[in-house]
Design an enzyme around this catalytic site. Structure first.
Site, mmCIF file in Angstrom:
data_model
loop_
_atom_site.group_PDB
_atom_site.id
_atom_site.type_symbol
_atom_site.label_atom_id
_atom_site.label_comp_id
_atom_site.label_asym_id
_atom_site.label_seq_id
_atom_site.Cartn_x
_atom_site.Cartn_y
_atom_site.Cartn_z
ATOM 1 N N ASP A 10 14.908 21.164 -1.765
ATOM 2 C CA ASP A 10 13.711 21.258 -1.156
ATOM 3 C C ASP A 10 13.437 20.615 -0.093
ATOM 4 O O ASP A 10 13.849 19.638 0.216
ATOM 5 C CB ASP A 10 12.869 21.788 -1.908
ATOM 6 C CG ASP A 10 13.168 23.092 -2.417
ATOM 7 O OD1 ASP A 10 13.834 23.454 -2.781
ATOM 8 O OD2 ASP A 10 11.669 23.919 -3.791
ATOM 9 N N HIS B 81 21.600 19.193 -5.516
ATOM 10 C CA HIS B 81 22.253 19.420 -6.116
ATOM 11 C C HIS B 81 23.509 19.610 -4.809
ATOM 12 O O HIS B 81 23.417 18.998 -3.595
ATOM 13 C CB HIS B 81 22.070 21.117 -6.280
ATOM 14 C CG HIS B 81 20.897 21.352 -7.409
ATOM 15 N ND1 HIS B 81 21.558 21.803 -8.070
ATOM 16 C CD2 HIS B 81 20.047 21.365 -7.012
ATOM 17 C CE1 HIS B 81 20.015 22.411 -8.438
ATOM 18 N NE2 HIS B 81 19.181 21.652 -8.757
ATOM 19 N N SER C 217 11.663 11.691 -0.919
ATOM 20 C CA SER C 217 12.688 11.027 -0.292
ATOM 21 C C SER C 217 13.395 11.855 1.476
ATOM 22 O O SER C 217 12.477 12.279 1.527
ATOM 23 C CB SER C 217 13.779 10.195 -1.223
ATOM 24 O OG SER C 217 13.962 8.724 -0.085
#
Length: 409
Positions: free
Chosen positions: A191, A267, A378
């Site tokens: 995200d 991912h 981050s």
């Protein structure tokens, strides 16, 4: 009536006169003591062109307190920066393009002098402190309200389930919350917000529009050709040409910023094989878009973990960039990785190869497979080669979720 007022006024005037004489006596006494103390001060002499001047040491007359001075100076500077940001936002609303105002070397050096690594380690330990059962809901609810967290997507919605802030930050999602796009070859690994994307030109990569960083400084020197799955197309030339392994390919990049309220796991963005890891212990400056517009080569200053390998079109890399309070970067298949550790000094890097005699290919990763996690929001930077007809399905500044398409052929 007149005979009664007269004595009262007289007594009042006498009282005022007595009070004034007492005050004058007190002032004379204080002044006398002050002059006597000045005579006792050690006197220094120095000469000017006109006359000899005697002076007492300034430190005996004025005692500067550093903490109030720092607070006033810092507050003034922070206020000025907020005013600058407000003015930029107003100009952007009018449709005017604002050239980036970069930080000077002294500003970067001053920021880097702040012990953000130590503070981030302290924050990490604080996050691991188990909260009392009755305190969990108020603390997590405040965080959810502040950063707009959608708990309906979490695998466990009950706030009492998370024993500490670290577990809450690393919460898992429901399987159906993030469907992985199967039509496109590259998906978003997390995200976040798209800061920039496009082709890499002249070995410079844009972290945001108009502010660049060096590709070689970011990734570090190229590993030896013996460790590569196949030799580069151009053995000599620029660093960009060393990464492009096939004729007719171009080098592309994409920068994704994860805010504190985003899902903190990342991912695999495609089907690829990870052959090498490079860890850069560095600073832990903030990487929010405002800082990315202000500090040139921000990502090169910060601690980061660079994973490199190959996919069906050649070179592929994913870099997890650390930030303030994000000293912990975890890669699930790499147990030897320890970020923000005191044993590593800034300005260096350490390498680890996943290619061994037993495993000559490296670590295979499937698109959408769990790869790692941050302890807080981050940045992730993708740099990869692909044919010239590769197209991004993005707009700068848009919000994106893990599993959605980044681009395809």
């Amino acid at each position: 009536m007149a005979t009664s007022v007269g004595p009262r006024c007289l007594r009042l005037l006498r009282g005022v006169t007595s009070w004034r004489s007492s005050l004058l006596h007190h002032e004379n006494t204080v002044l006398s003591h002050f002059l006597q103390s000045l005579r006792k001060l050690p006197v220094r002499a120095f000469y000017t062109n006109a006359r000899r001047v005697h002076t007492a040491p300034a430190r005996t007359l004025f005692l500067l307190r550093p903490l109030p001075v720092l607070l006033v100076t810092g507050s003034g500077y922070a206020g000025y920066r907020q005013y600058e940001k407000y003015r930029e936002r107003e100009l952007e609303k009018l449709g005017l393009e604002i050239p980036p105002k970069l930080a000077g070397p002294w500003e970067v050096a001053l920021y880097k002098s702040v012990p953000t690594r130590l503070l981030s380690r302290a924050w990490g330990r604080l996050n691991q402190v188990e909260l009392p059962h009755w305190l969990r809901r108020p603390v997590y609810s405040l965080y959810i309200w502040t950063f707009g967290v959608n708990m309906k997507e979490a695998a466990v919605e009950d706030l009492h389930h998370y024993r500490n802030l670290s577990e809450f930050f690393r919460r898992k999602l429901k399987p159906q919350a993030r469907p992985v796009c199967g039509l496109h070859s590259v998906i978003s690994p997390s995200d976040g917000k798209i800061l920039n994307f496009g082709q890499v030109k002249n070995c410079e990569v844009e972290q945001v529009k108009g502010v660049t960083y060096s590709l070689e400084s970011f990734l570090g020197p190229r590993i030896s050709t013996e460790d590569l799955p196949f030799p580069p197309a151009t053995p000599c030339g620029s660093f960009r040409n060393q990464l492009v392994t096939r004729e007719g390919n171009e080098l592309y990049h994409c920068v994704i910023y994860l805010a504190p309220g985003d899902y903190h796991c990342f991912h695999s963005p495609t089907d690829w094989t990870v052959s090498h890891r490079r860890h850069f212990p560095g600073s832990l400056m903030s990487v929010n878009p405002g800082m990315a517009r202000w500090i040139k080569e921000l990502f090169c200053h910060n601690e980061r973990v660079v994973l490199t390998g190959d996919w069906k079109h050649g070179f592929f890399s994913l870099t997890a960039v650390g930030a303030t309070n994000v000293g912990s970067i975890r890669i699930y298949f790499d147990r030897d990785l320890h970020t923000n550790s005191p044993r590593y000094s800034k300005g260096s890097y350490n390498d680890f190869s996943f290619v061994t005699h037993a495993n000559k290919e490296g670590i295979p990763m499937r698109k959408g497979e769990h790869l790692g996690e941050f302890n807080l929001g981050s940045t992730i930077v993708l740099i990869f080669e692909a044919p010239k007809d590769f197209n991004f399905k993005l707009k700068a500044g848009q919000k994106i979720r893990f599993g959605e398409a980044l681009g395809s052929l």
